[in-house]
Scaffold this motif. Structure first.
Motif, mmCIF file in Angstrom:
data_model
loop_
_atom_site.group_PDB
_atom_site.id
_atom_site.type_symbol
_atom_site.label_atom_id
_atom_site.label_comp_id
_atom_site.label_asym_id
_atom_site.label_seq_id
_atom_site.Cartn_x
_atom_site.Cartn_y
_atom_site.Cartn_z
ATOM 1 N N ALA A 151 0.399 28.493 3.814
ATOM 2 C CA ALA A 151 -0.139 27.395 3.006
ATOM 3 C C ALA A 151 -0.393 27.850 1.579
ATOM 4 N N PHE A 152 -0.867 29.078 1.415
ATOM 5 C CA PHE A 152 -1.091 29.654 0.087
ATOM 6 C C PHE A 152 0.223 29.752 -0.688
ATOM 7 N N ARG A 163 -3.584 22.333 5.382
ATOM 8 C CA ARG A 163 -3.619 23.132 6.607
ATOM 9 C C ARG A 163 -4.751 22.669 7.495
ATOM 10 N N GLN A 164 -4.418 22.427 8.744
ATOM 11 C CA GLN A 164 -5.422 22.102 9.746
ATOM 12 C C GLN A 164 -5.240 23.061 10.924
ATOM 13 N N GLY A 165 -6.037 24.102 10.942
ATOM 14 C CA GLY A 165 -5.877 25.134 11.971
ATOM 15 C C GLY A 165 -4.551 25.849 11.802
ATOM 16 N N VAL A 166 -3.673 25.716 12.799
ATOM 17 C CA VAL A 166 -2.349 26.350 12.721
ATOM 18 C C VAL A 166 -1.271 25.338 12.327
ATOM 19 N N PHE A 167 -1.683 24.148 11.875
ATOM 20 C CA PHE A 167 -0.729 23.127 11.439
ATOM 21 C C PHE A 167 -0.603 23.150 9.916
ATOM 22 N N LEU A 168 0.640 23.087 9.435
ATOM 23 C CA LEU A 168 0.928 22.945 8.010
ATOM 24 C C LEU A 168 1.493 21.542 7.805
ATOM 25 N N ILE A 169 0.765 20.715 7.068
ATOM 26 C CA ILE A 169 1.140 19.312 6.890
ATOM 27 C C ILE A 169 1.613 19.090 5.460
ATOM 28 N N GLY A 173 6.317 15.689 6.783
ATOM 29 C CA GLY A 173 6.449 16.391 8.050
ATOM 30 C C GLY A 173 5.420 17.493 8.186
ATOM 31 N N SER A 174 5.373 18.088 9.361
ATOM 32 C CA SER A 174 4.424 19.161 9.610
ATOM 33 C C SER A 174 5.012 20.149 10.614
ATOM 34 N N VAL A 175 4.498 21.358 10.596
ATOM 35 C CA VAL A 175 4.909 22.382 11.559
ATOM 36 C C VAL A 175 3.667 23.035 12.138
ATOM 37 N N VAL A 234 11.393 21.009 7.312
ATOM 38 C CA VAL A 234 10.917 19.879 8.107
ATOM 39 C C VAL A 234 10.569 18.712 7.193
ATOM 40 N N SER A 235 9.910 19.017 6.071
ATOM 41 C CA SER A 235 9.542 17.968 5.123
ATOM 42 C C SER A 235 10.768 17.304 4.508
ATOM 43 N N LEU A 236 11.848 18.065 4.359
ATOM 44 C CA LEU A 236 13.090 17.533 3.782
ATOM 45 C C LEU A 236 14.000 16.917 4.840
ATOM 46 N N SER A 237 13.532 16.862 6.084
ATOM 47 C CA SER A 237 14.315 16.293 7.193
ATOM 48 C C SER A 237 15.655 17.012 7.364
ATOM 49 N N GLN A 238 15.585 18.316 7.518
ATOM 50 C CA GLN A 238 16.770 19.155 7.723
ATOM 51 C C GLN A 238 16.655 19.862 9.073
ATOM 52 N N PRO A 239 16.840 19.137 10.186
ATOM 53 C CA PRO A 239 16.639 19.734 11.518
ATOM 54 C C PRO A 239 17.605 20.867 11.830
#
Length: 283
Positions: A151-152, A163-169, A173-175, A234-239
């Protein structure tokens, strides 16, 4: 006469030990390749290579003298390895323990209990491979630290990230940073390389502390950069790109980058000053 001498040489115990050792290594690498874990296979291949090199360097000075109990114990360990290996078809923790068990069995066959101290370096390297990645997760929440550092990185690259715990939003999108993506495997890999480096090259007491710390920081930072990249994808929708850097060859590329950076560090910080290290050790 030459043929007779050749046959006599083949009957010497050290050649039988060599054949058994090669067989155990081949068996272990075959089992490791079935896990489809390129990092694990590469690490095991490297460690076996280093152990073989260290033994070859000292093979003329080693004492080969074993007893009945040591030989029986060594042969029993080999039988256990062969029996267990026949039932392994994927990842199994026994694969990590096999190198150390193989090393102990060969050392017992070759030199008995009294001669084990001759192989302390090799056995230490092989014992390191038995450390389970989950052990670090029990002691330290590496996933949360990775999420914070990722996140930094994203924040200072100009991305809107929460950042929410181990989630990067991110915006689209988020991971979630699982334990497997936290960099524990990368940290163990570079720590293993640090151990090999310290055993093979002369270093000062200070360098023996700095090298492992550098290995951990490099592995952690490179993996955090990888996690940041995946969050952006993920944010760019590149699966497809996400899958490549998460599960495909992209993951191995980041491992190679970490090893390369660590190699550069060791070269400029340690090896270029090797004559000074020898002088300090001799004082």
């Amino acid at each position: 006469m030459t043929e007779i001498n050749w046959l006599k040489q083949l009957q010497e115990p050290k050649y039988w030990l060599l054949a058994i050792g090669v067989g155990l290594i081949a068996l272990h690498l075959t089992l490791t390749s079935r896990t489809n874990d390129t990092d694990l296979f590469g690490t095991m291949l490297l460690f076996w290579g280093v152990v073989a090199f260290l033994i070859w360097e000292r093979h003329e000075s080693l004492t080969f003298e074993s007893g009945v109990f040591a030989s029986f114990f060594g042969a029993s360990l080999i039988a256990l390895i062969l029996l267990k290996s026949s039932s392994i078809y994927g990842y199994d923790f026994f694969i990590r323990a096999t190198p150390f068990l193989s090393g102990i069995s060969l050392a017992m066959l070759a030199s008995g209990t009294k001669g084990l101290k001759q192989y302390w370096q090799e056995l230490l390297i092989l014992a390191y491979t038995a450390i389970p990645p989950g052990l670090i997760g029990v002691l330290v929440d590496v996933a949360k630290l990775t999420a914070k550092f990722s996140a930094f990185i994203l924040h200072y690259l100009g991305f809107e990230v929460v950042r929410q715990g181990v989630f990067l939003i991110l915006e689209k999108g988020s991971v979630q940073v699982y334990h497997g993506c936290s960099g524990v495997n990368a940290i163990l890999q570079l720590l293993g390389l640090a151990l090999v480096f310290l055993l093979m090259f002369p270093t000062t007491k200070g360098q023996k502390i700095i090298v492992p710390i550098a290995a951990v920081l490099i592995a952690f930072s490179v993996n955090a950069a990888r996690v940041s990249l995946m969050a952006v994808l993920v944010s760019l929708s590149q699966p497809e790109a996400f899958k490549y850097w998460h599960e495909g060859n992209g993951s191995a590329i980041f491992s190679m980058i970490a090893v390369f950076i660590f190699g550069i560090f060791c070269w400029f910080a340690i090896l270029k000053n090797e004559p000074e290290n020898k002088k300090k050790q001799s004082c």
